[in-house]
Scaffold this motif. Sequence first.
Motif, PDB file in Angstrom:
ATOM      1  N   GLU A   1       9.146   2.781  -3.888  1.00 25.44           N
ATOM      2  CA  GLU A   1       8.945   1.880  -2.755  1.00 25.44           C
ATOM      3  C   GLU A   1       8.945   0.404  -3.174  1.00 25.44           C
ATOM      4  O   GLU A   1       9.367  -0.465  -2.404  1.00 25.44           O
ATOM      5  N   LEU A   2       8.473   0.145  -4.391  1.00 29.43           N
ATOM      6  CA  LEU A   2       8.398  -1.240  -4.856  1.00 29.43           C
ATOM      7  C   LEU A   2       9.684  -1.680  -5.542  1.00 29.43           C
ATOM      8  O   LEU A   2       9.846  -2.868  -5.877  1.00 29.43           O
TER       9      LEU A   2
ATOM     10  N   VAL B   1       0.866  -1.183   0.000  1.00 32.33           N
ATOM     11  CA  VAL B   1       0.000   0.000   0.000  1.00 32.33           C
ATOM     12  C   VAL B   1       0.902   1.233   0.000  1.00 32.33           C
ATOM     13  O   VAL B   1       1.823   1.343   0.806  1.00 32.33           O
ATOM     14  N   VAL B   2       0.615   2.142  -0.917  1.00 31.35           N
ATOM     15  CA  VAL B   2       1.384   3.388  -1.029  1.00 31.35           C
ATOM     16  C   VAL B   2       0.426   4.545  -0.809  1.00 31.35           C
ATOM     17  O   VAL B   2      -0.674   4.583  -1.394  1.00 31.35           O
ATOM     18  N   LYS B   3       0.823   5.491   0.029  1.00 32.76           N
ATOM     19  CA  LYS B   3      -0.065   6.590   0.400  1.00 32.76           C
ATOM     20  C   LYS B   3       0.694   7.915   0.390  1.00 32.76           C
ATOM     21  O   LYS B   3       1.881   7.965   0.721  1.00 32.76           O
ATOM     22  N   ALA B   4      -0.007   8.990   0.018  1.00 26.74           N
ATOM     23  CA  ALA B   4       0.608  10.326   0.039  1.00 26.74           C
ATOM     24  C   ALA B   4      -0.491  11.383   0.134  1.00 26.74           C
ATOM     25  O   ALA B   4      -1.650  11.138  -0.237  1.00 26.74           O
TER      26      ALA B   4
ATOM     27  N   ARG C   1       2.213  11.448  -9.258  1.00 22.74           N
ATOM     28  CA  ARG C   1       3.226  11.508  -8.195  1.00 22.74           C
ATOM     29  C   ARG C   1       3.195  10.231  -7.351  1.00 22.74           C
ATOM     30  O   ARG C   1       4.234   9.726  -6.934  1.00 22.74           O
ATOM     31  N   LEU C   2       1.986   9.720  -7.130  1.00 25.37           N
ATOM     32  CA  LEU C   2       1.879   8.497  -6.343  1.00 25.37           C
ATOM     33  C   LEU C   2       2.456   7.297  -7.103  1.00 25.37           C
ATOM     34  O   LEU C   2       3.040   6.390  -6.489  1.00 25.37           O
ATOM     35  N   MET C   3       2.320   7.286  -8.422  1.00 25.90           N
ATOM     36  CA  MET C   3       2.931   6.221  -9.209  1.00 25.90           C
ATOM     37  C   MET C   3       4.456   6.269  -9.100  1.00 25.90           C
ATOM     38  O   MET C   3       5.118   5.225  -8.997  1.00 25.90           O
ATOM     39  N   ASP C   4       5.034   7.465  -9.103  1.00 31.90           N
ATOM     40  CA  ASP C   4       6.481   7.584  -8.918  1.00 31.90           C
ATOM     41  C   ASP C   4       6.893   7.093  -7.529  1.00 31.90           C
ATOM     42  O   ASP C   4       7.903   6.395  -7.370  1.00 31.90           O
TER      43      ASP C   4
END
Length: 555
Positions: free
Chosen positions: A242-243, A40-43, A234-237
């Motif tokens: 992170e991945l 999970v990625v959050k910003a 930006r979240l994709m970057d």
Amino acid sequence: DAIAPGAPAVWGEIRDNVLVDTEFGDKAKTDRAFAEAAHVVKAKFNIVRVTGVPMELRSCLADFDAATGKFTLYAGSGGAVRQKIELIGVLGLAPDQLRILSYDVGGNFGTRNRPYVEFGLVLWAARRLKRPVKYTATRSEAFLSDYQGRDLVTTVELAFDKDARILAMRADNVSNAGARAVSLSPLSKGSGLITGSYAIPAATLRSRAVFTNTMPTNAYRSSGRPEVTFAIERLMDKAADELGIDRVRLRRKNLVKPKAMPYRNAVGMLYDSGTYEANMDLAMKIADVEGFKQRKREAKKRGKLLGLGLSNYVESSIGSPKERTEITVKPNGVVDVVIGTQPSGQGHETSFAQVVADLIAVPVQCINIIVGDTDIVSVGGGSHSGRSMRHAATVIAKGVPELIAKGKQITALVLGAPVDKVEFKDGRFSSPTSNRSFDFLELAKEAARVTLPPELKNGLAVAADNEMHDPVFPNGCAVCEIEIDPDTGLPTITRYAAVDDVGRCINPMIVHGQTHGGIAQGVGQAMWEQCYIDPSSGQPLTGSFMDYGMPHAHT
């Protein structure tokens, strides 16, 4: 701050300052996907407030004719008819009591899409004082009180499976509406496109509009869409970092494929078409992304830092649904075309004339596009949301068959031939019963010489209306390369490549100009532009060009 518990209320009727609070998507499906996610990625992003900064300052001139009881207002606008509808509502006037004249408009970008309070005030004052009344803002007044744009706070989460495919998305968008609600377009338009170009099976979105002690926000170039595009890209970057996966590879893995079109995204918008991966590949080719590493090494030798950014996007084009045209071919060799949408510097009058000239096969210089006078233009949504060519070309194309049919009837009358023996081919009306033929301009002269029956009393003239509610979804990709001097922090954009799927291009030069202008505005917001208010005092700190940074053209 305005939605914090115990915050002062801007309006007594709305104690928590939230005027809109709504949710979209499938919450249960989204929650299940997040529970099963491998990553999970959050910003959280704050897309700052900007303003349109048109060359022509906000200005209006009103006159009142006591003998007729009619008001006249000269004012720049994104659409004279829309402004008239709103102003007669505010002032309690009958439609025939107000005429608005809105001709050459020196810039808009949404800033002029709604009337300003001064428009109503000069009309009221002109009647009260029995003389014309004019208002013109200073540049500082424009910076402080023109309608502003953007100003979105968004919190976004993406859930990925073990193979880096997106399973679901959560978003919480808070739009600063300002001290009064002028437009909720930025919130609504952005809400439908939170998933961007990506195939995301499940999503939920909470959208809120909030009152604050600031100027109202309005649509500003691509109302609401750049904000959510910035957030997802930006979240994709961030996710790629992170991945531990290449950001282009991550995007390629998750882009909506052409074979999936038409594609309904997870919050309900139906994308009509798009070749997103091909757009990205072409943009990277134009930008020479393969040569970036070498350029980065060369920059390092010079003591500079070199970076590269990439962003895919999906737009939506819809806007006000109604449009009307009135086309009249006159005996003097002029074709009058009345249309409700109007330019504010984009060159619409040129493109519209090209469409008419092509459809009825007359020289483009004969076309007279009539806009901006509500005594002539009765219906029309104006220029916003990428709607003008789509709506204008559609309604013009809808009216031309009737114009051709009238041309056949008049030709039959002039030649004494049966109507079913008249054809319109290669721009000319003819019949096998005669060796004479006419183009539209010649036929208009002939029509003026004969007595026409009642059903043709207006000659070569038609009116057509159209109502369109389905949006379309232009799309593309941009790649930007920027060099930074680490000693001074000075940034220099060294390369910028853009690929835009614009559909059928009527006038390439005008389309390229729109693209260049869009790039300049995007760069302006990314690098310099911001309407900043001191949080401790409420004092605006960007009241002139000394404080509000703008991109400049060097020629």
